[in-house]
Design a protein around this motif. Structure first.
Motif, PDB file in Angstrom:
ATOM      1  N   VAL A 404      -1.820  18.926  45.308  1.00  0.00           N
ATOM      2  CA  VAL A 404      -0.439  18.549  44.984  1.00  0.00           C
ATOM      3  C   VAL A 404      -0.391  17.081  44.574  1.00  0.00           C
ATOM      4  N   ALA A 405      -1.107  16.260  45.312  1.00  0.00           N
ATOM      5  CA  ALA A 405      -1.109  14.830  44.997  1.00  0.00           C
ATOM      6  C   ALA A 405      -1.716  14.570  43.618  1.00  0.00           C
ATOM      7  N   MET A 406      -2.775  15.292  43.307  1.00  0.00           N
ATOM      8  CA  MET A 406      -3.390  15.125  41.980  1.00  0.00           C
ATOM      9  C   MET A 406      -2.403  15.545  40.893  1.00  0.00           C
ATOM     10  N   TYR A 407      -1.742  16.644  41.162  1.00  0.00           N
ATOM     11  CA  TYR A 407      -0.755  17.163  40.218  1.00  0.00           C
ATOM     12  C   TYR A 407       0.331  16.121  39.970  1.00  0.00           C
ATOM     13  N   LEU A 408       0.843  15.555  41.063  1.00  0.00           N
ATOM     14  CA  LEU A 408       1.917  14.570  40.915  1.00  0.00           C
ATOM     15  C   LEU A 408       1.407  13.297  40.237  1.00  0.00           C
ATOM     16  N   ALA A 409       0.152  12.967  40.528  1.00  0.00           N
ATOM     17  CA  ALA A 409      -0.421  11.785  39.874  1.00  0.00           C
ATOM     18  C   ALA A 409      -0.453  11.995  38.365  1.00  0.00           C
ATOM     19  N   LYS A 410      -0.768  13.216  37.972  1.00  0.00           N
ATOM     20  CA  LYS A 410      -0.810  13.516  36.544  1.00  0.00           C
ATOM     21  C   LYS A 410       0.601  13.467  35.944  1.00  0.00           C
ATOM     22  N   GLN A 411       1.561  14.009  36.696  1.00  0.00           N
ATOM     23  CA  GLN A 411       2.932  14.074  36.193  1.00  0.00           C
ATOM     24  C   GLN A 411       3.625  12.715  36.161  1.00  0.00           C
ATOM     25  N   LEU A 412       3.374  11.929  37.179  1.00  0.00           N
ATOM     26  CA  LEU A 412       4.216  10.736  37.370  1.00  0.00           C
ATOM     27  C   LEU A 412       3.573   9.420  36.954  1.00  0.00           C
ATOM     28  N   THR A 413       2.271   9.432  36.703  1.00  0.00           N
ATOM     29  CA  THR A 413       1.659   8.184  36.259  1.00  0.00           C
ATOM     30  C   THR A 413       1.037   8.413  34.885  1.00  0.00           C
ATOM     31  N   SER A 414       0.622   7.333  34.277  1.00  0.00           N
ATOM     32  CA  SER A 414       0.021   7.481  32.956  1.00  0.00           C
ATOM     33  C   SER A 414      -1.505   7.494  33.056  1.00  0.00           C
ATOM     34  N   ARG A 415      -2.012   7.675  34.268  1.00  0.00           N
ATOM     35  CA  ARG A 415      -3.468   7.681  34.451  1.00  0.00           C
ATOM     36  C   ARG A 415      -4.115   8.921  33.840  1.00  0.00           C
ATOM     37  N   SER A 416      -5.336   8.716  33.365  1.00  0.00           N
ATOM     38  CA  SER A 416      -6.078   9.829  32.766  1.00  0.00           C
ATOM     39  C   SER A 416      -6.700  10.693  33.870  1.00  0.00           C
ATOM     40  N   LEU A 417      -7.130  11.874  33.495  1.00  0.00           N
ATOM     41  CA  LEU A 417      -7.738  12.770  34.487  1.00  0.00           C
ATOM     42  C   LEU A 417      -8.950  12.127  35.185  1.00  0.00           C
ATOM     43  N   PRO A 418      -9.881  11.523  34.436  1.00  0.00           N
ATOM     44  CA  PRO A 418     -11.012  10.890  35.128  1.00  0.00           C
ATOM     45  C   PRO A 418     -10.553   9.772  36.084  1.00  0.00           C
ATOM     46  N   GLU A 419      -9.556   9.009  35.659  1.00  0.00           N
ATOM     47  CA  GLU A 419      -9.051   7.940  36.519  1.00  0.00           C
ATOM     48  C   GLU A 419      -8.485   8.512  37.818  1.00  0.00           C
ATOM     49  N   ILE A 420      -7.746   9.589  37.665  1.00  0.00           N
ATOM     50  CA  ILE A 420      -7.161  10.219  38.849  1.00  0.00           C
ATOM     51  C   ILE A 420      -8.276  10.738  39.752  1.00  0.00           C
TER      52      ILE A 420
END
Ligand code: ADP
Ligand code: MG
Length: 462
Positions: A404-420
């Motif tokens: 869930v946290a990864m999902y929200l990180a993708k939705q709410l920040t502009s970070r790329s998948l590798p960064e996340i």
């Protein structure tokens, strides 16, 4: 001598400069090094700043002076240099509070009765009459911590040991700590309370080592009735200080003295702290202060507006409570800034002026969500440790929240998948991709889950 108008101008500039710096250096560094700085005045083209210790002065000079100069010049072109000096803390507070620079205000604790503070008078931080229980607004997120704080402050004996208060930056830990110390002193001035920051504790300890004076150091700490240390997360990683802290802690507990600690993390999440100390810290009562809710923010704003005697329309307060969601300190800062501005310019306080005055802050709050914050909120929500966000554990009870946290990180920040992925214990970007897909799927099929995620998203977005 500055007129109060110049003074206000200077404070406004300082507010802007420090907000910028905060955005650059992050919350923790800001809390440690910039927040304690006070503005003493402007002499010609030189701004004079005050810090409470030599240690801090050296640090601030070495790390932030150049940037402070630049930022200040950006706010006020007449400023060409910045000087940092040591100003004893009681003076800082007195002058902030009353506009005088000699004696503390009448309501301030003053130099304390000879008995009460004797053990720690030169070490203990001066108390601040602004941070007392009656000025703490209680709401859902902080009611437990508040009740626990009141209980230790009012109990004639030791109700639980230690009391460990924790919560994010600017949510009222120091306020509560100060309130406890204040209350204990009010009730029984003969009880010795020593209240200091963990940084100061370490600094003292290192100095005692250098001066080969550790016996005195130990005696000082071990002879108090109540030992309060703020921000103990800073003790982590420094073995000798931790060791000393552990022994002091045990000695005091054995003697039935009260210990009260605060930190930005729970004992279990403290980094670089030995297990035996963690479990010791977990022995008493652990109370956390949660992130603010809209209701609490509004109540705080109403209370502060009354305190600073400004006539703020309800609409403005509601707007601020909606927009400034990061923490109470920023909320308060925003209100002060709007108040100072309208007073200075003599304009009416409206929604438009508020938006205008705060445009930079509002923008910053809009894009504030960080992966760390997402991890923290999600961990809180699902009742797991923040460290499990980085751990290799694959049990569903931690794996799902992590997704869930990864999902929200993708939705709410502009970070790329590798960064996340990197921020989640160095995971691969495909793991993040999988998490996003999985959460999407679950949302479609499980409405409770979907609501959970939605709630988290809204909370994070403010
Ligand atoms: P922390 O130590 O957790 O970083 P502080 O105790 O310094 O936070 O709080 C930051 C500011 O917000 C202080 O000015 C404090 O008085 C104010 N504050 C925080 N929580 C509350 C509250 N519940 N009611 C009133 N003021 C609050
Ligand atoms: Mg604090």
């Amino acid at each position: 001598m500055n007129t109060s108008r110049d003074d206000q101008q200077l404070q406004t500039e300082w507010y802007r400069v420090s907000s910028r710096l905060k955005a650059e250096i992050g919350d923790t560094a800001f809390e440690n090094w910039v927040k304690p700085i006070s503005v003493s005045g402007l002499e010609g083209s030189e701004v004079r700043l005050g810090v409470p210790s030599r240690f801090m002065r050296d640090w601030v000079k070495a790390n932030y002076l150049d940037r402070l100069k630049e930022l200040w010049a950006g706010e006020n072109e007449n400023v060409h240099s910045v000087q940092v000096r040591i100003v004893p803390k009681s003076k800082v507070q007195a002058s902030e509070e009353t506009g005088q620079d000699d004696q503390p205000a009448e309501t301030a604790p003053g130099p304390a009765p000879a008995t009460g503070w004797s053990a720690g008078s030169d070490i203990s931080a001066p108390l601040d009459s602004r941070f007392i229980f009656s000025k703490f607004v209680v709401g859902k997120p902080n009611e437990f911590a508040y009740a626990a704080a009141r209980r230790v402050a009012e109990a004639p004996s030791v109700p639980f040991n230690p009391l460990f208060l924790y919560g994010g930056v600017g949510l009222g830990k120091t306020h509560l700590m100060n309130a406890i110390a204040w209350e204990i002193q009010q009730r029984d001035p003969t009880r010795t309370v020593m209240y200091l920051s963990a940084e100061k504790f370490m600094y003292r300890f290192v100095r005692a080592l250098r001066e080969q004076n550790t016996v005195d150091f130990k005696d000082q700490f071990r002879s108090v009735d109540v030992l309060m240390i703020d921000d103990v997360q800073f003790i982590g990683g420094r073995d000798a200080t931790q060791e000393e802290f552990f022994h002091t802690f045990n000695a005091l507990v054995d003697q039935g003295r009260q210990i009260i600690l605060s930190a930005d993390k729970s004992p279990s999440d403290l980094e670089g702290v030995e297990e035996r100390l963690k479990s010791r810290l977990n022995c008493g009562l652990v109370a956390d202060i949660h992130a603010t809710t809209y209701e609490l923010r509004l109540a705080i704003l109403e209370s502060k507006a009354e305190q600073i005697e400004i006539d703020a329309p309800q609409k403005v307060l509601e707007f601020l409570a909606h927009k400034i969601t990061s923490n109470v300190r920023e909320l308060e800062g925003a209100l002060n800034r709007v108040a100072a501005h309208t007073q200075l310019i003599g304009r009416e306080l409206t929604l438009e002026t508020t938006q205008e005055v705060l445009h930079d802050l509002l923008r910053a709050n809009d894009r504030r969500v960080t992966i760390e914050e997402i991890q923290k909120r999600v961990a809180e929500h699902f009742n797991i440790r923040v460290s499990d966000m980085h751990s290799a554990r694959r049990a569903r009870s931690v794996a799902r929240p992590r997704q869930v946290a990864m999902y929200l990180a993708k939705q709410l920040t502009s970070r790329s998948l590798p960064e996340i992925g990197r921020k989640f214990g160095g995971r691969d970007h495909t793991t993040v991709m999988h998490a996003v897909k999985k959460v999407d799927e679950l949302r479609d099929h499980d409405s409770t889950f979907a609501e959970d995620v939605e709630l988290l998203r809204r909370m994070l977005e403010g």
